[in-house]
Design a protein around this motif. Structure first.
Motif, PDB file in Angstrom:
ATOM      1  N   ILE A 291       0.880  -1.177   0.000  1.00 18.98           N
ATOM      2  CA  ILE A 291       0.000   0.000   0.000  1.00 18.98           C
ATOM      3  C   ILE A 291       0.906   1.213   0.000  1.00 18.98           C
ATOM      4  CG2 ILE A 291      -1.644   1.325   1.371  1.00 18.98           C
ATOM      5  CD1 ILE A 291      -2.832  -1.396   2.179  1.00 18.98           C
ATOM      6  N   VAL A 292       0.711   2.011  -1.013  1.00 21.27           N
ATOM      7  CA  VAL A 292       1.556   3.199  -1.194  1.00 21.27           C
ATOM      8  C   VAL A 292       0.642   4.429  -1.386  1.00 21.27           C
ATOM      9  CG1 VAL A 292       3.522   1.987  -2.180  1.00 21.27           C
ATOM     10  CG2 VAL A 292       1.672   2.834  -3.669  1.00 21.27           C
ATOM     11  N   LEU A 293       1.292   5.590  -1.374  1.00 21.11           N
ATOM     12  CA  LEU A 293       0.554   6.823  -1.633  1.00 21.11           C
ATOM     13  C   LEU A 293       0.679   7.143  -3.136  1.00 21.11           C
ATOM     14  CD1 LEU A 293      -0.972   9.118  -0.120  1.00 21.11           C
ATOM     15  CD2 LEU A 293       1.153  10.404  -0.190  1.00 21.11           C
ATOM     16  N   ALA A 294      -0.490   7.215  -3.783  1.00 23.72           N
ATOM     17  CA  ALA A 294      -0.462   7.512  -5.233  1.00 23.72           C
ATOM     18  C   ALA A 294      -1.114   8.874  -5.467  1.00 23.72           C
ATOM     19  CB  ALA A 294      -1.244   6.447  -5.995  1.00 23.72           C
ATOM     20  N   GLY A 295      -0.518   9.665  -6.323  1.00 23.00           N
ATOM     21  CA  GLY A 295      -1.147  10.974  -6.612  1.00 23.00           C
ATOM     22  C   GLY A 295      -0.195  11.886  -7.323  1.00 23.00           C
TER      23      GLY A 295
END
Lengths: 225, 545
Positions: B454-458
């Motif tokens: 789970i990563v931060l995407a944006g």
């Protein structure tokens, strides 16, 4: 008033003429139409058989007056040799004429009053129709006879001839509107002494053509007098 | 219509007949008055009494001129003609108008219509009063075509006067008709019983006349009759004219409505269909399409709005296209879909890292242009594979490729997609190497590391310039796994974390490589070498989202 004066004058003249010969008989004539009604303005003439009796008592005078644009009288009987005066009692002028063969004459436009040449001598027997040139309806008859004995019927149809000397007569009647049937009616009359005779005439009246009357102003045409 | 017209004409003629008789009577009265006036002339009366024929005749001529009469005669009370302007030489002629004279004697005057010497006269007889009647004055006015033409103007009908005396040949005395039409009428009249018929129709070939008969002089059994006629065509003329006008009006209206329809077509229908075509083109993705309407009305505004819209779409497409080259298509799509804003979201992403081994050695002593060509060939091939499996190229770092599965769009089989991509990338190497060797390069080898986390995407960066990317430990892990492929003992070109393998279908040939500590990670992670598939790749996986 004037009319009456002249009328009386006329009567006086005729009466005085009859009075001069105060003898003889009278002929009483009654003129009636085919319907039996009395006929006015008929002239009854009595002609003596002898021509010596026809002589006139000259000078003879008669008057046909003009009042209110009418002739007075409508019928005037005169003996041949009578001078008829046509006085003018209107304010306006008149032009009296006749083309009749018994007397063809003309009094061109003449004013009212005296000193006018308005006297005409009627010397020939016959019917003279008189007119006024400027008033077509004015009409009168002067009936010229060859005898001193004549009379005009009154409104009762009576015509009286006085002072007829003894003798043989022929009585005839004439009327302006008399038709051919009544022409030549002759009645033999024999006068003896002072016996009066009665004669009755029946006349056929025909329609007469007359021009229309002009206007009557101010209640009876006072405007013209 | 025609029957109607006929009825109307009959009515008009009946009225016209009465008017004609009244006009003639009025004329008679007028003539009588004139004659009366003449009879009152004193000089005339005077002249008559002279019995001089020449004089009387000349007076009569004079009177004739005074009242414009055509004939004047003087008749004695005994019914003999004393003088006659028509026959100046005859003296004491017998009277040829006994009936009229008898009437005059009865009534004081008479008016009659008589034929004298074949001509018809309106005569008046009045007495000549002096002041008693001395003679009869008779004046006569001829009734001829000229008079009838005058009367025609008043009664609006043709007038013909016919002599139909039984004993004489029938003839036309006067008429307003043409000679031919008058003859036709005469023929038609002679065939009928004039006492019984009062209307008929006469057709002379050219014209159809509606005819009415009015008696002019009834005495002696209609010997002289008046016939009034109106041409049917003339009466119908206004109707025909009206009809013509209506036809013209109708045609004009038709033309006008056609013109209006054409105009509507041009101003509404055609532009609308043009717009519809335009919309279809846009739907087909041809955003360069523009519509030309050239109107300044609402449709023109609509077309303008359409063009603005298609321009906007085209620009967006251009941007999207360009974006697709800079970033991967799904990212570009995601970016275009909504307002681009900084910030991201946490999501599970499978990260793939690939790298060319010993690239620095390969590129040694080589011109940069050739190196770039090599890289482009390699990256193009690999990118195509990644994208075919729905992977998103996050970035190129020199010869390294970072790809994402699950961002910005998630698929339930993201892990499988990543694993299969890797296997295919390795499989593609032999073909790729042949090309590379032709270029004079040594064959290349690659290493791939795959991890799921789970990563931060944006969007990261500044407002004016940003990148869509993912941040998190999972990314570093993937990068580390790729580095581990260089470890000789592992003998694997692809190293996958247990996290990825757990998410996958498991249908792979793997070897456990044990647990390794990763820098920055407190826990060791279990890694596997990916050697191949147990079964052929599933069809669905190769479908690009």
């Amino acid at each position: 008033m004037k009319r009456n004066i002249f009328f009386i004058m006329f009567i006086v003249i005729t009466m005085s003429a009859s009075a001069t010969c105060c003898y003889g008989a009278s002929l009483k004539a009654f003129v009636a139409g085919e319907d039996g009604k009395p006929v006015e303005y008929a002239v009854v003439t009595v002609t003596p058989a002898s021509s010596s009796m026809r002589d006139s008592k000259a000078p003879l005078q008669a008057v046909v007056d003009q009042v209110d644009k009418e002739f007075i009288d409508y019928v005037t009987a005169v003996q041949a040799g009578t001078t008829v005066t046509f006085p003018n009692n209107d304010k306006i002028r008149h032009h009296v004429y006749s083309f009749s063969s018994a007397k063809n004459f003309e009094i061109p436009l003449y004013p009212p009053g005296a000193n006018t040449k308005n006297k005409i001598l009627f010397d020939k027997p016959g019917v003279v129709v008189i007119g006024c040139n400027i008033h077509d309806w004015m009409k009168a008859y002067v009936y010229v006879v060859d005898t001193p004995y004549f009379a005009r019927s009154d409104s009762h149809g009576k015509a009286v001839i006085n002072n007829l000397p003894e003798g043989q007569y022929e009585a005839v009647v004439w009327h302006p509107a008399m038709g051919p049937k009544s022409q030549g009616q002759k009645v033999k009359v024999s006068v003896t002494g002072s016996n009066d005779s009665d004669v009755k005439f029946t006349v056929q009246l025909t329609q007469q053509w007359r021009s229309r009357r002009g206007p009557l102003l101010e209640g009876g045409g006072g405007l013209y007098r | 219509m025609i029957d109607n017209a006929k009825t109307q004409i009959y009515e008009n003629l009946t009225v016209g007949g009465r008017v004609f008789i009244e006009l003639m009577n009025s004329r008679a009265r007028q003539l009588a008055q004139m004659t009366h006036l003449l009879s009152m002339d004193f000089a005339f009366k005077n002249a008559v009494t002279t019995s001089d024929h020449e004089t009387i005749l000349s007076v009569l001529e004079n009177l004739k001129i005074r009242i414009n009469a055509h004939m004047v005669m003087l008749i004695s009370l005994e019914h003999s003609v004393l003088a006659n302007t028509m026959h100046p030489e005859i003296v004491n002629d017998t009277v040829r108008i006994p009936e009229a004279l008898a009437e005059a004697e009865a009534n004081g005057e008479a008016s009659a219509i008589v034929t004298i010497d074949g001509k018809i006269y309106q005569i008046t007889i009045v007495p000549l009063l002096a002041p008693d009647p001395v003679a009869w004055l008779c004046t006569g006015f001829i009734i001829d075509d000229d008079l009838l033409l005058e009367l025609k103007k008043l009664i609006l009908a043709h007038v013909t006067i016919l002599n139909i005396k039984r004993t004489e040949p029938q003839s036309i005395i006067a008429s307003t008709l043409s000679k031919q039409a008058a003859q036709t009428l005469l023929k038609a009249i002679s065939k009928i019983n004039i006492e019984a018929v009062d209307t008929l129709e006469v057709n002379d070939g050219n014209e159809k006349y509606v005819t009415a008969i009015a008696a002019l002089q009834k005495t002696k059994g209609y010997s002289i009759v008046t016939v009034l006629q109106r041409s049917l065509n003339e009466v119908l003329k206004p109707y025909y004219r009206l009809r013509k006008i209506l036809y013209v009006f109708f045609v004009l209206t038709l033309l006008l409505s056609i013109l209006v329809s054409l105009r509507i077509a041009r101003t509404v229908t055609r532009p609308v269909s043009t717009l519809v075509d335009g919309v279809r083109e846009i739907a087909r993705g041809i955003y360069s399409h523009r519509v030309q309407i050239g109107h300044k009305d609402e449709i023109g505004e609509l077309a303008e709005a359409f063009n603005v819209m298609s321009t906007g779409l085209e620009e967006k497409e251009l941007v999207a296209d360009l974006l697709g080259k800079v970033v991967s298509a799904p990212v570009a799509h995601e970016l275009l879909k909504k307002a681009v804003e900084l910030g991201g979201e946490e999501r599970e992403v499978t990260i793939l890292f690939s790298d060319i081994r010993n690239f620095t050695t390969i590129s040694e002593n080589r011109p940069p242009k050739q190196i770039l060509t090599l890289l482009n060939i390699y990256i193009t091939e690999m990118s195509a594979i990644i994208e075919r499996y729905g992977g998103v190229i996050d970035k190129y770092i020199g010869d390294a490729i970072m790809a994402l599965y699950g961002a910005p769009i998630s698929n339930p089989d993201d892990a499988d997609r990543a694993l299969n991509s890797a296997l295919e990338m390795v499989g593609a190497l032999s073909g790729l190497n042949r090309e590379i060797e032709q270029m004079g390069f040594a064959p290349i080898d690659i290493g791939i590391g795959i991890n799921t986390d789970i990563v931060l995407a944006g969007n990261m960066g500044s407002k004016s310039r940003l990148n869509y990317t993912v941040i998190g430990d999972g990314v570093n892990v993937a990068s580390r796994l790729e580095t581990l492929t260089k470890t000789e003992g592992f003998k694997s070109k692809i190293i996958v974390s247990s996290a990825t393998l757990d998410k996958s279908s498991g249908d792979y040939l793997t070897r456990s490589l044990g647990s390794v500590a990763i820098k920055g990670k407190s826990e060791k992670i279990t890694i596997y070498a990916l050697d191949g598939r147990k079964s052929p790749v599933h069809k669905d996986l190769s479908v690009v989202v």
